[in-house]
Every structure is written in structure tokens, then in C-alpha cells.
Design an enzyme around this catalytic site. Structure first.
Site, mmCIF file in Angstrom:
data_model
loop_
_atom_site.group_PDB
_atom_site.id
_atom_site.type_symbol
_atom_site.label_atom_id
_atom_site.label_comp_id
_atom_site.label_asym_id
_atom_site.label_seq_id
_atom_site.Cartn_x
_atom_site.Cartn_y
_atom_site.Cartn_z
ATOM 1 N N GLY A 284 0.851 -1.193 0.000
ATOM 2 C CA GLY A 284 0.000 0.000 0.000
ATOM 3 C C GLY A 284 0.878 1.231 0.000
ATOM 4 O O GLY A 284 2.057 1.165 -0.395
ATOM 5 N N GLU B 118 0.045 2.682 9.411
ATOM 6 C CA GLU B 118 -0.795 1.774 10.197
ATOM 7 C C GLU B 118 0.009 0.616 10.763
ATOM 8 O O GLU B 118 -0.070 0.296 11.959
ATOM 9 C CB GLU B 118 -1.869 1.211 9.268
ATOM 10 C CG GLU B 118 -3.235 1.363 9.817
ATOM 11 C CD GLU B 118 -4.225 0.482 9.112
ATOM 12 O OE1 GLU B 118 -4.176 -0.741 9.267
ATOM 13 O OE2 GLU B 118 -5.073 1.032 8.403
ATOM 14 N N SER C 102 -0.306 6.341 -3.255
ATOM 15 C CA SER C 102 -0.388 7.533 -4.105
ATOM 16 C C SER C 102 0.910 8.329 -4.107
ATOM 17 O O SER C 102 1.261 8.937 -5.122
ATOM 18 C CB SER C 102 -1.517 8.443 -3.620
ATOM 19 O OG SER C 102 -2.717 7.739 -3.631
ATOM 20 N N ASP D 72 1.913 5.273 1.981
ATOM 21 C CA ASP D 72 2.469 5.762 3.242
ATOM 22 C C ASP D 72 1.482 5.575 4.394
ATOM 23 O O ASP D 72 1.886 5.325 5.528
ATOM 24 C CB ASP D 72 2.827 7.248 3.106
ATOM 25 C CG ASP D 72 3.912 7.462 2.066
ATOM 26 O OD1 ASP D 72 4.814 6.617 1.967
ATOM 27 O OD2 ASP D 72 3.842 8.468 1.329
HETATM 28 N N1 LIG Z 1 -9.607 -2.118 3.370
HETATM 29 C C1 LIG Z 1 -9.502 -0.820 3.609
HETATM 30 N N2 LIG Z 1 -10.542 0.024 3.388
HETATM 31 C C2 LIG Z 1 -10.436 1.355 3.595
HETATM 32 N N3 LIG Z 1 -9.304 1.961 4.039
HETATM 33 C C3 LIG Z 1 -8.233 1.165 4.278
HETATM 34 C C4 LIG Z 1 -8.274 -0.244 4.077
HETATM 35 N N4 LIG Z 1 -7.066 -0.758 4.386
HETATM 36 C C5 LIG Z 1 -6.298 0.294 4.782
HETATM 37 N N5 LIG Z 1 -6.993 1.439 4.723
HETATM 38 C C6 LIG Z 1 -6.540 2.822 5.026
HETATM 39 O O1 LIG Z 1 -6.331 3.525 3.803
HETATM 40 C C7 LIG Z 1 -5.430 4.595 4.035
HETATM 41 C C8 LIG Z 1 -4.671 4.977 2.782
HETATM 42 O O2 LIG Z 1 -4.019 3.885 2.266
HETATM 43 P P1 LIG Z 1 -2.620 3.915 1.524
HETATM 44 O O3 LIG Z 1 -1.619 4.649 2.264
HETATM 45 O O4 LIG Z 1 -2.301 2.474 1.219
HETATM 46 O O5 LIG Z 1 -2.936 4.619 0.125
HETATM 47 P P2 LIG Z 1 -2.844 6.131 -0.380
HETATM 48 O O6 LIG Z 1 -3.377 7.045 0.656
HETATM 49 O O7 LIG Z 1 -3.446 6.127 -1.717
HETATM 50 O O8 LIG Z 1 -1.296 6.353 -0.567
HETATM 51 P P3 LIG Z 1 -0.241 7.391 0.102
HETATM 52 O O9 LIG Z 1 -0.379 7.196 1.591
HETATM 53 O O10 LIG Z 1 1.092 6.920 -0.430
HETATM 54 O O11 LIG Z 1 -0.597 8.775 -0.345
HETATM 55 C C9 LIG Z 1 -4.546 4.118 5.156
HETATM 56 O O12 LIG Z 1 -4.468 5.113 6.121
HETATM 57 C C10 LIG Z 1 -5.217 2.874 5.725
HETATM 58 O O13 LIG Z 1 -5.448 3.000 7.127
HETATM 59 C C1 LIG Z 2 4.499 23.962 -10.141
HETATM 60 C C2 LIG Z 2 5.050 22.698 -9.637
HETATM 61 C C3 LIG Z 2 5.102 22.623 -8.174
HETATM 62 C C4 LIG Z 2 5.424 21.243 -7.723
HETATM 63 C C5 LIG Z 2 5.658 21.166 -6.279
HETATM 64 C C6 LIG Z 2 5.949 19.784 -5.860
HETATM 65 C C7 LIG Z 2 6.285 19.675 -4.414
HETATM 66 C C8 LIG Z 2 6.102 18.259 -4.030
HETATM 67 C C9 LIG Z 2 6.600 17.961 -2.658
HETATM 68 C C10 LIG Z 2 6.133 16.592 -2.281
HETATM 69 C C11 LIG Z 2 6.300 16.354 -0.838
HETATM 70 C C12 LIG Z 2 5.704 15.053 -0.445
HETATM 71 C C13 LIG Z 2 5.752 14.882 1.010
HETATM 72 C C14 LIG Z 2 5.168 13.566 1.389
HETATM 73 C C15 LIG Z 2 4.130 13.427 2.156
HETATM 74 C C16 LIG Z 2 3.547 12.099 2.510
HETATM 75 O O1 LIG Z 2 3.832 11.791 3.835
HETATM 76 C C17 LIG Z 2 2.035 12.124 2.335
HETATM 77 C C18 LIG Z 2 1.487 10.722 2.471
HETATM 78 O O2 LIG Z 2 1.739 9.972 1.365
HETATM 79 N N1 LIG Z 2 1.657 12.641 1.042
HETATM 80 C C19 LIG Z 2 1.021 13.797 0.923
HETATM 81 O O3 LIG Z 2 0.668 14.446 1.850
HETATM 82 C C20 LIG Z 2 0.746 14.265 -0.497
HETATM 83 C C21 LIG Z 2 1.388 15.591 -0.733
HETATM 84 C C22 LIG Z 2 1.268 15.965 -2.175
HETATM 85 C C23 LIG Z 2 1.823 17.296 -2.467
HETATM 86 C C24 LIG Z 2 1.603 17.747 -3.869
#
Ligand SMILES: Nc1ncnc2c1ncn2[C@@H]1O[C@H](COP(=O)(O)OP(=O)(O)OP(=O)(O)O)[C@@H](O)[C@H]1O
Ligand SMILES: CCCCCCCCCCCCC/C=C/[C@@H](O)[C@H](CO)NC(=O)CCCCC
Ligand SMILES: [Ca+2]
Length: 466
Positions: free
Chosen positions: A118, A125, A163, A120
């Protein structure tokens, strides 16, 4: 050859941009006994590799990122684990916090590591489950912000399917499921700093990547309503938040990290076998030995800064990710017991854009008069709104003025509070206390490797036998 004997060796091949691939080579031999001797010798060598996991507990979030977690695991990762004779117990989550709750119940000693498939949030979690379980089993009260936490020796492996996947990218150098699976198989180990976040002697969260107020808190809050958009939600909410240009007033206090040789303005970044991380950890251990049970941080100076900020970011690692390959703080260290505090003061939209763009190119994002960066070991924040509410001053006019700054009606300064973005989870607290815990946990990773030209040129080099 008549009736030849053969065996196949699977190995890791290093490719470009920190990517690892599995390759194989088959050896043929007419002499059966010689062939068996080779197989036996290789098996014995593999048995000696004690850092390699044999039994893993795997949690898959089927809804993270582009909802590909299950497919990625089944098609790309499971076949590699079975090739490496790793047995797994696989758990597909059905709700948020399912994995965390489960980690308090399972027989954890049965496993050599936990794998999360998954993003972050999913990593966070699993980390909360493991650290929480460890403290519970050791009788440590997580609500005490000064409690010395017990290190977690069960490694976590991250198969990126989220993501942002910033934790994977910042510790491996790429977010690629096959590369991460191979780091798990060869038994890599990377210690990681973890910060605890408290409010009024109540434990709120742990964080390893970004703890952000203002810009990144607002992006997250808005993007949570747009989860259906997948990873694109961050671009949409990022643009919207940039246009709204809100700044927030408050007081920041922090203790500078004096135990480490590094600085956030260093040109060199944290790499595999980092000597700054090693020396900083040793320095902290020596300090702890000298002070005994006394809390040495109580005696160290606190710096206080008041102001209006567009963003307050505390990062335990660079926070590099595909959106920003050098991250929010390019010289931050994974395991040095410190975090980088980045303060972006109120400035024009154009200047803020210049600051953001520098996250994507080679220019220094800290070289602006409105940006300050400090390496810290603990940090506190209280919003102006909370300070005003707590003070005895009964300025009725101030409370009824509405959302925006009373000094200048055209000001972007928001009287309302922002929220915290804690590794991608929202945290609604306008006063927090943060403390870095050096190397509290370990990952199946080795940090980002130096770019070795020879490795990419000589791609057939046998790196590690599977
Ligand atoms: N089966 C599930 N249904 C809904 N939510 C879930 C489930 N399993 C986990 N989660 C929750 O989903 C949230 C987001 O998941 P995850 O971090 O994998 O993806 P994301 O948010 O798309 O990616 P990122 O964190 O990299 O931006 C987590 O905080 C987790 O607690
Ligand atoms: C005109 C161009 C400008 C471009 C600027 C780009 C700057 C990007 C900096 C990215 C920093 C990411 C920090 C990471 C945070 C993660 O713990 C968190 C969970 O996945 N993601 C976000 O909060 C998602 C945060 C998403 C930010 C866009
Ligand atoms: Ca650190």
C-alpha cells in the site's frame, strides 16, 4: 551433451535508477556428482545468510493508490517470495486500522518481518501496530511524551502501491514493487527515526516522513474528500490550496539537534551505510549513558519563533517521491535522531511558487529570505487562536471578526486553524509536542545507494544469489 545435469541460480541484477531485477543463469554439467556438489555448496551458503527472512506476515490494502495492491502482490511479489522459499501469511484488509488492530493480536514472534502492500498511510498503520504492540508488551505508557520507547526489531518491508509512496522512495531510491521485494528477500536492514506526537500528555501519532501544518495539511484535508480521484487528488487539491494561499499564525519552540555533524544545508545526502547516521546514533547513546535516567533534553536550550507561516514542515527523512525526487529536505538523514524543521513564512504567491518549483529542479529551496530550516530533536507548536483562547484577554472584537486577519482585511492570514498532515493522515490539534526517537524501527531496505556507474554499465554482475 548426453543427459546433462543442470541447476539454475536466481540472482539480483542492478539496473538504472536504483531499480533491481531478478535474473537467472543455468549451469550445465555432464558429471552428476559435481553438479550435486555445487547445489549442496550453494544451499549451505544460503543457509548462512541469517538476515534473510523465512516467514513473513503480509498486509495488503486493496484500496490504496490506484487500487492495484492485490494484483501487484500476487503477480509481482508472491512469485519472488516463493522462489526464495519464504512462507507468508497474507491478510487483505477490510477497513482502515484493520492491520493495526490485528498486529496487537497475532503471535508476532512467529515472523521474521511484516510486509505492507500500500502507500504511506498503510505503512503508518503497520508501524503504529508494531511500535504500539512493542510498548504494550514492555509496559511502556505511550501517553508519556518523555517515556524512553522500546526499539522495534521486527523489520517492515514496503511494497509500494499507494499515491505518494514517499517512505519507500526515500529509503530505496525508487518506488518499484519488484525492487522492494528483492530488498526483503536479501534481508536488507535500514534503521529509521520515528517522531512521536503528543498533546497534553496524550499520545496522538508517530511520524516518519512529513508532519506538515498549513500548505500540506490543507492539501491533505481537501484531498481526503476526493479519494475517488486516486493519486490525482493531490494535484487537484495542491493547485486549489496554492491558489487559496492561506497563512497561519502561531508559536514554534524547538531544541536544536547538537549531537549530529550534519546540517540541512549540506550538499551530501544520506546514502547506504551513512556515516552521519552512525556517528549521530553513537553520540546519542553516549549522552544517554552519561545522563542515566535524567532527561538530558530538559536541560537543553529551547529556541522560540513567533510568526505567520504558509507552511510548517517537520521531516524525519528527505521525503523524496516521484513528484519531487530530491524531496522537502534533500540532506535529511534516515537514522540520525533528528528532524528538519522547515518554516515558510508569509510571502507572495509568486515567491511561494518559486519555492515549490525548486523541489523539482537542482536549485536550493532553502535559499529564500522567507524560508528557514533547522535540524531539531524536539519541537512544539501552538496556534495563535489557541493562545488567544487560553489567555485572559477578552477581546470580543477579535473573536467575532471572522476567519481572516484583523490587522489587514486583504490579508491571507487565516484566523481558523489548519490541520496537521502526519504521514498522509490528518491530525486535528492546534497544539502539539514532537520528539524524535533515534532508530526506533527498521525497514527491509539499505538506504539509497550511491550512483555507481560501473553497476549500470556492467549489468550482468552477479550481485546477490537468491
Ligand atoms: N480495506 C480498507 N478500506 C479502507 N481503508 C483502508 C483499508 N485498508 C487500509 N486502509 C486505510 O487507507 C489509508 C490509505 O491507504 P494507503 O496509504 O495504502 O494509500 P494512499 O493514501 O493512496 O497512498 P499514500 O499514503 O502513499 O498517499 C490508510 O491510512 C489505511 O489506514
Ligand atoms: C508547479 C510545480 C510545483 C510542484 C511542487 C511539488 C512539491 C512536491 C513535494 C512533495 C512532498 C511530499 C511529502 C510527502 C508526504 C507524505 O507523507 C504524504 C502521504 O503519502 N503525502 C502527501 O501528503 C501528499 C502531498 C502531495 C503534495 C503535492
Ligand atoms: Ca532523521
Amino acid at each position: 551433451m548426453a543427459k546433462p545435469h543442470a541447476f539454475t541460480v536466481y540472482y539480483v541484477k542492478k539496473a538504472r535508477n536504483h531499480r533491481w531485477r531478478c535474473s537467472d543463469v543455468t549451469f550445465w554439467c555432464v558429471d552428476e556428482q559435481l553438479c550435486n556438489q555445487w547445489i549442496q555448496a550453494l544451499k549451505e551458503l544460503l543457509e548462512l545468510q541469517k538476515a534473510r527472512p523465512k516467514q513473513l506476515l503480509v498486509y495488503i490494502n486493496p484500496y490504496g493508490g490506484k487500487r492495484q495492491g492485490k494484483r501487484i502482490y500476487e503477480q509481482k511479489v508472491a512469485p519472488l517470495f516463493s522462489l526464495a522459499s519464504i512462507s507468508t501469511d497474507v491478510f487483505i484488509t477490510e477497513r482502515a486500522n484493520h492491520a493495526k488492530d490485528n498486529l496487537f493480536e497475532v503471535n508476532i514472534n512467529k515472523y521474521d518481518g511484516v510486509v505492507c502492500v500500500g502507500g504511506d498511510g498503510m505503512f503508518s498503520e503497520v508501524m503504529h501496530g508494531l511500535i504500539g504492540r512493542m510498548q504494550k508488551d514492555s509496559g511502556i505508557d505511550q501517553n508519556n511524551p518523555k517515556a524512553p520507547l522500546v526499539q522495534c526489531n521486527i523489520r517492515i518491508g514496503i511494497i509500494p502501491a499507494g499515491s505518494t509512496d514517499c517512505i519507500c522512495y526515500s529509503t530505496v531510491g525508487i518506488s518499484d514493487p519488484v525492487t522492494s521485494a528483492l530488498h526483503i528477500i536479501v534481508g536488507d536492514s535500514q534503521p529509521l527515526d520515528v517522531s512521536s506526537v503528543h498533546h497534553n500528555n496524550t499520545f496522538l501519532k508517530y511520524t516518519v516522513s512529513l508532519l506538515g501544518y498549513g500548505f500540506y495539511g490543507d492539501i491533505l484535508k481537501d484531498s481526503e474528500k476526493k479519494r475517488w480521484m486516486g493519486p490525482m487528488r493531490y494535484d487537484y487539491s495542491g493547485f486549489k490550496t496554492f491558489l487559496s494561499h492561506h497563512c497561519y499564525e502561531g508559536t514554534i519552540s524547538f531544541q536544536p539537534a547538537k549531537h549530529t555533524l550534519g546540517s540541512p544545508r549540506d550538499k551530501d545526502s544520506c546514502r547506504t551505510g551513512c556515516h552521519i547516521c552512525r556517528q549521530s546514533e553513537q553520540q546519542l547513546a553516549e549522552q544517554r549513558k552519561k545522563c542515566g535516567l535524567k532527561h538530558e533534553e530538559d536541560e537543553e536550550e529551547w529556541k522560540v519563533i513567533k510568526g505567520k507561516f504558509l507552511a510548517i514542515n517537520v521531516v524525519n527523512m528527505s521525503c523524496a517521491c516521484p513528484r519531487s525526487p530530491k524531496g522537502l529536505s534533500p540532506a535529511a538523514h534516515l537514522a540520525d535522531g533528528s528532524a528538519d524543521l522547515i518554516l515558510v513564512r508569509k510571502c507572495s504567491r509568486f515567491d511561494f511558487l518559486r519555492y515549490l518549483v525548486r523541489h523539482t529542479n537542482q536549485d536550493d529551496q532553502f535559499d529564500f529570505s522567507f524560508v528557514d530550516v533547522y535540524r531539531v530533536k524536539s519541537f512544539q507548536f501552538t496556534s495563535k487562536l489557541l493562545e488567544d483562547n487560553e489567555s485572559d484577554v477578552t477581546d470580543i472584537g477579535k473573536k467575532h471578526f471572522g476567519r481572516f486577519c484583523r490587522d489587514h482585511p486583504a490579508c491571507c492570514c487565516n484566523i481558523a486553524n489548519s490541520t496537521w498532515n502526519c504521514d498522509g493522515e490528518t491530525l486535528d490539534s492546534s497544539a502539539i509536542e514532537v520528539r524524535v526517537h533515534c532508530q526506533l524501527m527498521k525497514l527491509f531496505a539499505r538506504g539509497i545507494e550511491e550512483n555507481c556507474k560501473e553497476a549500470s554499465r556492467n549489468q550482468s554482475r552477479v550481485e546477490q544469489l537468491l
